[in-house]
Design a protein around this motif. Sequence first.
Motif, PDB file in Angstrom:
ATOM      1  N   ALA A  92       0.963  -0.644  -0.386  1.00  0.00           N
ATOM      2  CA  ALA A  92       0.291  -0.327  -0.308  1.00  0.00           C
ATOM      3  C   ALA A  92       1.074   1.095   0.165  1.00  0.00           C
ATOM      4  CB  ALA A  92      -1.254   0.034   1.107  1.00  0.00           C
ATOM      5  N   ILE A  93       2.319   1.182   0.803  1.00  0.00           N
ATOM      6  CA  ILE A  93       3.140   2.248   0.965  1.00  0.00           C
ATOM      7  C   ILE A  93       3.491   2.532  -0.659  1.00  0.00           C
ATOM      8  CG2 ILE A  93       4.436   3.160   2.442  1.00  0.00           C
ATOM      9  CD1 ILE A  93       3.458   1.921   4.385  1.00  0.00           C
ATOM     10  N   ALA A  94       3.930   1.364  -0.720  1.00  0.00           N
ATOM     11  CA  ALA A  94       5.375   1.567  -1.928  1.00  0.00           C
ATOM     12  C   ALA A  94       4.171   1.918  -3.079  1.00  0.00           C
ATOM     13  CB  ALA A  94       5.724   0.023  -2.258  1.00  0.00           C
ATOM     14  N   PHE A  95       3.090   1.328  -3.142  1.00  0.00           N
ATOM     15  CA  PHE A  95       2.363   1.880  -4.827  1.00  0.00           C
ATOM     16  C   PHE A  95       1.154   2.867  -4.299  1.00  0.00           C
ATOM     17  CE2 PHE A  95       4.358  -3.289  -4.699  1.00  0.00           C
ATOM     18  CZ  PHE A  95       5.330  -2.389  -5.212  1.00  0.00           C
ATOM     19  N   GLY A  96       1.064   3.091  -3.210  1.00  0.00           N
ATOM     20  CA  GLY A  96      -0.080   4.098  -3.547  1.00  0.00           C
ATOM     21  C   GLY A  96      -1.144   3.507  -3.975  1.00  0.00           C
ATOM     22  N   ALA A  97      -1.387   1.705  -2.686  1.00  0.00           N
ATOM     23  CA  ALA A  97      -2.513   1.231  -3.433  1.00  0.00           C
ATOM     24  C   ALA A  97      -3.858   0.951  -1.875  1.00  0.00           C
ATOM     25  CB  ALA A  97      -2.311  -0.134  -3.853  1.00  0.00           C
ATOM     26  N   LYS A  98      -4.850   0.876  -2.452  1.00  0.00           N
ATOM     27  CA  LYS A  98      -5.511   0.702  -0.879  1.00  0.00           C
ATOM     28  C   LYS A  98      -4.820  -1.050  -0.326  1.00  0.00           C
ATOM     29  CE  LYS A  98      -9.584   2.868  -2.042  1.00  0.00           C
ATOM     30  NZ  LYS A  98      -9.749   4.600  -1.929  1.00  0.00           N
ATOM     31  N   ILE A  99      -5.091  -1.211   0.441  1.00  0.00           N
ATOM     32  CA  ILE A  99      -4.435  -2.771   1.559  1.00  0.00           C
ATOM     33  C   ILE A  99      -5.601  -3.724   0.748  1.00  0.00           C
ATOM     34  CG2 ILE A  99      -4.491  -4.001   3.654  1.00  0.00           C
ATOM     35  CD1 ILE A  99      -3.095  -2.019   4.792  1.00  0.00           C
ATOM     36  N   ASP A 100      -4.641  -4.138   0.471  1.00  0.00           N
ATOM     37  CA  ASP A 100      -5.712  -5.369  -0.482  1.00  0.00           C
ATOM     38  C   ASP A 100      -5.383  -6.832   0.320  1.00  0.00           C
ATOM     39  OD1 ASP A 100      -7.224  -7.319  -1.296  1.00  0.00           O
ATOM     40  OD2 ASP A 100      -6.555  -6.489  -3.298  1.00  0.00           O
ATOM     41  N   PHE A 101      -5.293  -7.430   1.690  1.00  0.00           N
ATOM     42  CA  PHE A 101      -5.107  -8.167   2.356  1.00  0.00           C
ATOM     43  C   PHE A 101      -5.385  -9.696   1.603  1.00  0.00           C
ATOM     44  CE2 PHE A 101      -5.394 -11.599   5.577  1.00  0.00           C
ATOM     45  CZ  PHE A 101      -3.805 -11.784   5.575  1.00  0.00           C
ATOM     46  N   ASN A 102      -6.237  -9.832   1.368  1.00  0.00           N
ATOM     47  CA  ASN A 102      -7.266 -10.842   1.060  1.00  0.00           C
ATOM     48  C   ASN A 102      -6.714 -11.521  -0.530  1.00  0.00           C
ATOM     49  OD1 ASN A 102      -9.310 -11.166   2.796  1.00  0.00           O
ATOM     50  ND2 ASN A 102     -10.343  -9.242   2.200  1.00  0.00           N
ATOM     51  N   SER A 103      -6.036 -10.249  -1.309  1.00  0.00           N
ATOM     52  CA  SER A 103      -6.076 -10.627  -2.404  1.00  0.00           C
ATOM     53  C   SER A 103      -4.182 -11.413  -2.508  1.00  0.00           C
ATOM     54  CB  SER A 103      -5.410  -9.624  -3.493  1.00  0.00           C
ATOM     55  OG  SER A 103      -7.123  -8.858  -3.733  1.00  0.00           O
ATOM     56  N   VAL A 104      -3.417 -11.423  -1.529  1.00  0.00           N
ATOM     57  CA  VAL A 104      -2.316 -12.010  -1.762  1.00  0.00           C
ATOM     58  C   VAL A 104      -2.433 -13.154  -1.584  1.00  0.00           C
ATOM     59  CG1 VAL A 104       0.038 -11.830  -0.342  1.00  0.00           C
ATOM     60  CG2 VAL A 104      -1.577 -10.042   0.260  1.00  0.00           C
ATOM     61  N   ASP A 105      -1.816 -13.342  -2.294  1.00  0.00           N
ATOM     62  CA  ASP A 105      -1.544 -14.979  -2.905  1.00  0.00           C
ATOM     63  C   ASP A 105      -0.677 -15.596  -2.204  1.00  0.00           C
ATOM     64  OD1 ASP A 105      -1.279 -17.700  -4.692  1.00  0.00           O
ATOM     65  OD2 ASP A 105       0.080 -16.736  -5.904  1.00  0.00           O
ATOM     66  N   THR A 106      -1.285 -16.143  -0.738  1.00  0.00           N
ATOM     67  CA  THR A 106      -0.111 -16.949   0.500  1.00  0.00           C
ATOM     68  C   THR A 106       0.375 -18.165  -0.256  1.00  0.00           C
ATOM     69  OG1 THR A 106      -1.404 -15.263   1.192  1.00  0.00           O
ATOM     70  CG2 THR A 106      -0.228 -16.764   2.206  1.00  0.00           C
ATOM     71  N   ALA A 107       1.006 -19.013   0.240  1.00  0.00           N
ATOM     72  CA  ALA A 107       1.186 -20.374   0.460  1.00  0.00           C
ATOM     73  C   ALA A 107       2.178 -20.232   1.627  1.00  0.00           C
ATOM     74  CB  ALA A 107       1.688 -21.245  -0.214  1.00  0.00           C
ATOM     75  N   GLY A 108       2.760 -20.743   3.001  1.00  0.00           N
ATOM     76  CA  GLY A 108       3.575 -21.101   3.649  1.00  0.00           C
ATOM     77  C   GLY A 108       5.101 -22.084   3.089  1.00  0.00           C
ATOM     78  N   ILE A 109       5.217 -22.115   4.604  1.00  0.00           N
ATOM     79  CA  ILE A 109       6.418 -23.423   4.294  1.00  0.00           C
ATOM     80  C   ILE A 109       6.460 -25.258   4.838  1.00  0.00           C
ATOM     81  CG2 ILE A 109       8.153 -21.434   4.957  1.00  0.00           C
ATOM     82  CD1 ILE A 109       8.524 -21.964   7.334  1.00  0.00           C
ATOM     83  N   SER A 110       4.583 -25.230   5.341  1.00  0.00           N
ATOM     84  CA  SER A 110       5.235 -26.515   5.776  1.00  0.00           C
ATOM     85  C   SER A 110       4.720 -27.515   4.588  1.00  0.00           C
ATOM     86  CB  SER A 110       2.831 -26.415   6.410  1.00  0.00           C
ATOM     87  OG  SER A 110       2.626 -25.940   5.758  1.00  0.00           O
ATOM     88  N   ARG A 111       4.928 -27.369   3.495  1.00  0.00           N
ATOM     89  CA  ARG A 111       5.388 -28.766   2.605  1.00  0.00           C
ATOM     90  C   ARG A 111       6.150 -28.362   2.243  1.00  0.00           C
ATOM     91  NH1 ARG A 111       1.869 -28.948  -2.550  1.00  0.00           N
ATOM     92  NH2 ARG A 111       2.434 -30.366  -2.855  1.00  0.00           N
TER      93      ARG A 111
END
Lengths: 436, 436
Positions: free
Chosen positions: B213-232
């Motif tokens: 949001a800060i870097a790109f002047g974008a409205k925060i959009d947490f739900n659009s983060v394509d998220t995967a972790g390290i458990s696999r």
Amino acid sequence: MAEPLRIALAGLGTVGAGVIRLIETNAELIARRAGRPITITAISARDRTKKRGVDLTPYAWEDDMVVMGERGDVDVVVELVGGSDGPALACARTTIEAGKALVTANKAMIAHHGLELAAKAEAAKVALKFEAAVAGGIPVIKGLREGGAANAFERVYGILNGTCNFILSQMEDTGRDFADVLAEAQARGYAEADPTFDVEGIDAAHKLSILAAIAFGAKIDFNSVDTAGISRLRAADIAQADSLGYVIRLIGMAEPGIAADGSPRLFQRVQPHLVPFDHPLAHVDGATNAVVAEGNFSGRLLFQGAGAGDGPTASAVVADLIDIARGEIGAPFSVPVAELEEMPAADTGHRTGRAYIRFIVADRPGVLAEITAAMRDAGVSIESLIQKGRSEAEGEVMVSMVTHEGPESAVSEALRLLDGAPSLARPPLVLHILGD
Amino acid sequence: MAEPLRIALAGLGTVGAGVIRLIETNAELIARRAGRPITITAISARDRTKKRGVDLTPYAWEDDMVVMGERGDVDVVVELVGGSDGPALACARTTIEAGKALVTANKAMIAHHGLELAAKAEAAKVALKFEAAVAGGIPVIKGLREGGAANAFERVYGILNGTCNFILSQMEDTGRDFADVLAEAQARGYAEADPTFDVEGIDAAHKLSILAAIAFGAKIDFNSVDTAGISRLRAADIAQADSLGYVIRLIGMAEPGIAADGSPRLFQRVQPHLVPFDHPLAHVDGATNAVVAEGNFSGRLLFQGAGAGDGPTASAVVADLIDIARGEIGAPFSVPVAELEEMPAADTGHRTGRAYIRFIVADRPGVLAEITAAMRDAGVSIESLIQKGRSEAEGEVMVSMVTHEGPESAVSEALRLLDGAPSLARPPLVLHILGD
């Protein structure tokens, strides 16, 4: 949107042209972030006719940069002329005296006259900013002055000269000697025709003295920086360091201390150091700069990026302008000049550490005995010693050693004992090993 | 000296106690740098009786943290309770509505409600600051919002979760598997009893959405983060990566883009990546965090330090307080909330890159032919492929490959072609390779 922040540019070298390009290219986002546009009103340089790759026709030309701060249509002067004195200093003084803000990339001027200029700026309640003076595009002044402001800093150190780091990286990668790599760097424009300021550590010392003042609340003391450059390093030193698990980097380091009588002291040194492979600074290659600040709560903070170049330096200059446009006008050295402490140079004799010592000796029997006896007599404990074959010049041999942790004064004493010894073909070289 | 800045602390966990310790330990230098003292007026926490290792008697106790901002003797509330909603959010809202500044370390709350809170803070002309919410003690919000403010950022990415990085470093050093290392990290207090937020990448996604949001002047959009972790991840993946010249790091990455119709898009992904040995992030070990911001003028800026812990987090909280004491009250996301752009999630199909793909397959003839045929049919070009011996579970074999640069959509298509293939003992794992 509020009134624009109107700037005048003194100096139109590569950085000056970079600032113009940046302000034109990113105008819209700068206005959004700063809350108002930043516009260029006037420009000045020594040579009006020189081609600079940017269109200068929109801007008023001043032959005399010293008077730009006095123009009614200028809020900030950006000084990019360079040199500790002369026109740069005159321009800075008149600008601040005219009640205008000054932004500069001039490390030499700040190292020598920063206190005077900051005091004038504080009195005039105008901004004096110099992010671009230290480590190019890396916002490390802001990192210390604001980001790390909650901390008592225990140590600040880093790679502050891109030319030296480029040369050392090249020596590392190619196995070539200093003079050879320097010549190539000069040919490619990475080093100045007269490289003294860079390769002898003076440029790094300018930057270190500025960082130290901000980190430790000390009056700038450039003259007390114990400064050595990289010109005495040989390819063999770099190979030797490598075999021991180190790279060689020109490190500027500052550390506050206390004298025997309880009064504050400041240790400032620019010198090639052996940096262990597992330290983040060991991976800083090429013209990159990096600064480490160790805070009593933050722990180790590292800031890394391009230490020079028109784009990165312009980025730092314009960050300062955005701060000014936003109304951020704090004490240039974080605390008011009147509150900065006098911190005389620390006595380095009390410091302890490990060192790399390299001798170039005559190739005759008894030399090693002479050196090791001096070490023993001075109380220097040797961790490892390597005598290389005769790869050096006719009749000369390289002996290098790494000492155990011990007082620096012992190493100095050992070298004093060896002073004038006929076995030493050249003065020994001592490099400190960067400790945790 | 000016009036003190009076703060109230909501939440007295390890970070809250750290803030108290910092403000007490560094009181004098904070006052000098901030231009006025920062003092604690009131405190609040769930449990008044808990031992916290700091003396709380000098401070007024409030049972209800939500009302602290309404006290006449409080200028700033520091919210350290955590949780995206509940008491933390209630406390934040009442504080700002009461016209007081809010400092928070709460990444979940900012990721979910940052825009609402920032809009409220802008309307009330009070500061909302959250340096401690991203990357602990590293001043990276300031680095983007101010230090790099002159730049259009082309990409922001980094190691944003210390727990994951600690686990990955341990797996690397010891060759042990994920579950094993996680259990040890939990026993030693480096990982939560319920580690989901950390190991599944959610915590990193919170932080990434704030940085983006800060870097790109974008409205925060947490739900659009394509998220995967390290458990696999398996020890074998790390060994395989190592043999190919990479380490594996959980990287959060954000990049602005343009859709076919010219409208802005935002790519945000948290995923384990293969990081080449010569990239600075490959040397970020243990619980350290690091953020890289690539500006169109600055080039690559790197900020590195401790990503968590009471001291570093307190350092960031108090840096925010010093900014407020100095009068620095800018737009929380660098530009006013009303000017932040809607940037819908980018279609990842258009992205190109190299990938590591790992299959666990049945140990029978024809499997490799089946996999490589799918790759061919989807247009995925294979750079290297390794089939390991039978070190996996009974009858299973690991096949891993690295692709040439190509569209991510081709890899997805290949996996779709293989979907349900009886040779695949488990779903394949795709890790992107961090490119320049």
